[in-house]
Design an enzyme around this catalytic site. Structure first.
Site, PDB file in Angstrom:
ATOM      1  N   GLU A  37      41.443  -5.848  97.999  1.00 23.53           N
ATOM      2  CA  GLU A  37      42.675  -5.615  98.770  1.00 23.53           C
ATOM      3  C   GLU A  37      43.250  -4.276  98.373  1.00 23.53           C
ATOM      4  O   GLU A  37      43.275  -3.935  97.186  1.00 23.53           O
ATOM      5  CB  GLU A  37      43.768  -6.665  98.472  1.00 23.53           C
TER       6      GLU A  37
ATOM      7  N   TYR B  53      47.708  -2.219  94.495  1.00 25.83           N
ATOM      8  CA  TYR B  53      48.784  -1.764  95.381  1.00 25.83           C
ATOM      9  C   TYR B  53      49.603  -0.625  94.776  1.00 25.83           C
ATOM     10  O   TYR B  53      49.959   0.319  95.464  1.00 25.83           O
ATOM     11  CB  TYR B  53      49.712  -2.933  95.737  1.00 25.83           C
TER      12      TYR B  53
ATOM     13  N   ARG C 137      36.631 -10.310 104.480  1.00 25.95           N
ATOM     14  CA  ARG C 137      37.041 -11.246 103.419  1.00 25.95           C
ATOM     15  C   ARG C 137      38.100 -12.193 103.983  1.00 25.95           C
ATOM     16  O   ARG C 137      39.149 -11.737 104.455  1.00 25.95           O
ATOM     17  CB  ARG C 137      37.591 -10.458 102.228  1.00 25.95           C
TER      18      ARG C 137
ATOM     19  N   ASN D 170      42.409  -6.183  93.410  1.00 24.11           N
ATOM     20  CA  ASN D 170      43.454  -5.899  94.393  1.00 24.11           C
ATOM     21  C   ASN D 170      44.396  -4.889  93.771  1.00 24.11           C
ATOM     22  O   ASN D 170      44.945  -5.118  92.692  1.00 24.11           O
ATOM     23  CB  ASN D 170      44.237  -7.173  94.749  1.00 24.11           C
TER      24      ASN D 170
ATOM     25  N   HIS E 255      43.202 -18.999  97.858  1.00 22.90           N
ATOM     26  CA  HIS E 255      44.198 -17.947  98.070  1.00 22.90           C
ATOM     27  C   HIS E 255      45.546 -18.650  98.296  1.00 22.90           C
ATOM     28  O   HIS E 255      46.166 -18.521  99.335  1.00 22.90           O
ATOM     29  CB  HIS E 255      43.808 -17.046  99.245  1.00 22.90           C
TER      30      HIS E 255
ATOM     31  N   GLU F 265      43.952 -13.540  92.685  1.00 21.16           N
ATOM     32  CA  GLU F 265      45.160 -13.150  91.950  1.00 21.16           C
ATOM     33  C   GLU F 265      45.756 -14.273  91.109  1.00 21.16           C
ATOM     34  O   GLU F 265      46.881 -14.724  91.357  1.00 21.16           O
ATOM     35  CB  GLU F 265      46.213 -12.596  92.928  1.00 21.16           C
TER      36      GLU F 265
END
Ligand code: IFM
Length: 442
Positions: A349, A291, A74, A289, A118, A163
């Site tokens: 991600e 985290y 990606r 994504n 991005h 995002e």
């Protein structure tokens, strides 16, 4: 851990974080170059001027991907590299770069997953108001058409925007990311425009790329109440609205969540909320994504009536983010139940920053990052076993790179980069990932 044989194993990067600005190759300035050069905005005043020099070293980087055994990569296109002023005249060298990168990936058996946005918005569009300008969806559609016409014969996997929460909140509410604005009304206008731009880009992709697989990438942060107190439960509900539902609901339901509309009140004045139905264009996958999580307690004075509670004693990464893989498992099951049904989810991600030692004997020992990956892949495999339609995983990131306002101090790579010499060295986490992929394919 158990993953299907046809699982998509990849790594991810983004243009401004790795390519280098390369004005000599005709790339225009972007909001991040501008922001980073503004004193006080980025740790040590660092910019993406050179970053990982990937524009010139992309073949070496594709060889690294090959050595890891990934079957997907990606990356993002730098809008100002292909359209230096955002619109109008194209930069042939920029288009050629992405064409060569895609060919190199395909020649090595690696499927390209292309992200259109991005965060490196052309500076000349920011001068016109950027994401708060109502023409943004049309500008984004024009740029999308350029890329699909150039690469659509070879690139079949398209991600519109990375995002949007960060675009709106980090960039326009708290001002810690480019363009550095601090205005709730602008932030929610920017969020609205990302929804509309996503919808517009999806239509262009459908019309111009036969057989395209397309979707958006959302950063989702599950919110947990700090206690059983109903006020804390409400605080978590509001945080979920602010972080997750404001972005999920438009894409899957074509409308904004009612409780948040009420909470935001006049912040939304001037936004035609019904327009957001345009974001609900059918997708082929949802990019997620992930985290960490947030633990929330009620605070009537905070803008969204909640505040984060640090989990003392729990492990945290160098970003200060709690390591809590169970939230990934629970998030996948919730998305399956409440939003996606059987629509594929791609983890576009997941990864962690830690302070790493220097390379020694040709490797960088990063046990904490390796453990972070092990725990999160384990959580994912549990979610899959319970029916969550997770079809792929992209480690963030292929290599250490420019971590936005943190500059080069925070390293997310599974490959170490010496930013003086541009030497790449595999970390232990990369070797672990390579072995896991090999087992998964076996
Ligand atoms: O580096 C970023 C990436 O650009 C977007 N998602 C989060 C990563 C880590 O902060």
């Amino acid at each position: 851990m158990d993953f299907p044989k046809d699982f998509i194993w990849g790594t991810a990067t983004s243009s401004y974080q790795i390519e280098g600005e390369t004005p000599e190759a005709g790339r225009g300035d972007c909001i991040w170059g501008h922001f980073a050069r503004t004193p006080g905005k980025v740790v040590n005043g660092e910019t993406g001027a050179v970053a990982c020099d990937h524009y010139y070293r992309y073949k070496e980087d594709v060889a690294l991907l090959k050595s890891l055994g990934v079957n997907a990569y990606r990356f993002s296109v730098s809008w100002p590299r292909v359209l230096p002023l955002g619109l109008g005249a194209t930069n042939a060298a920029g288009l050629d770069f992405y064409s060569r990168l895609v060919d190199e990936l395909l020649a090595n058996g690696i499927t390209p997953y292309l992200t259109l946005y991005h965060w490196d918005l052309p500076w000349s569009l920011q001068e016109l108001g950027g994401w708060t300008n109502k023409d943004m969806p049309a500008w984004f559609a024009e740029y999308t058409g350029l890329m699909t016409r150039t690469l659509g014969d070879r690139v079949k996997h398209w991600i519109t925007i990375n995002e949007p929460w960060c675009v709106a909140h980090l960039g326009h509410l708290w001002g810690v990311h480019a363009p550095g604005l601090r205005d709730p009304k602008l932030a929610y206008m920017a969020a609205h425009q990302t929804h509309l731009a996503h919808g517009a880009a999806m239509r262009v992709i459908r019309e111009t790329v036969p057989g395209a697989q397309a979707g958006i990438t959302l950063n989702l942060t599950p919110a947990y109440p700090a206690s059983d107190d109903p006020q804390d439960v409400l605080a978590a509900q509001y945080d979920d609205g602010f972080s997750n539902r404001w972005f999920l609901d438009p894409v899957f339901k074509g409308k904004y969540p009612a409780d948040m509309v009420e909470l935001l009140g006049e912040v939304l004045d001037g936004i035609d909320l019904d327009e957001v139905s345009a974001a609900a264009a059918p997708q082929d996958f949802l990019g997620v994504n992930f985290y960490s999580r947030g633990v929330k307690k009620w605070n009537p004075d905070a803008p969204f009536r909640n505040e984060g509670v640090k989990q003392e004693g729990a492990p945290h990464t160098a970003m200060g983010w709690e390591v809590y893989p169970q939230a990934l498992e629970e998030l996948m099951l919730r998305l399956h139940r409440e939003y996606v049904g059987d629509l594929p989810i791609l983890i576009t991600e997941n990864g962690a920053a830690y302070i790493d030692p220097e390379p020694s004997n040709g490797v960088v020992e990063d046990p904490q990052r390796a453990e972070y990956y092990r725990l999160h892949l384990d959580a994912l495999s549990r979610a899959i076993a319970q029916g969550a339609p997770v079809k792929g995983y992209f480690a963030w990131s292929l290599m250490d790179n420019y971590e936005w306002a943190e500059g080069y101090a925070k390293r997310f790579g599974i490959v170490h980069v010496d930013f003086e010499t541009q030497q790449r060295t595999l970390k232990r986490s990369a070797l672990q990932y390579r072995d896991l992929i090999a087992q998964g394919k076996a």
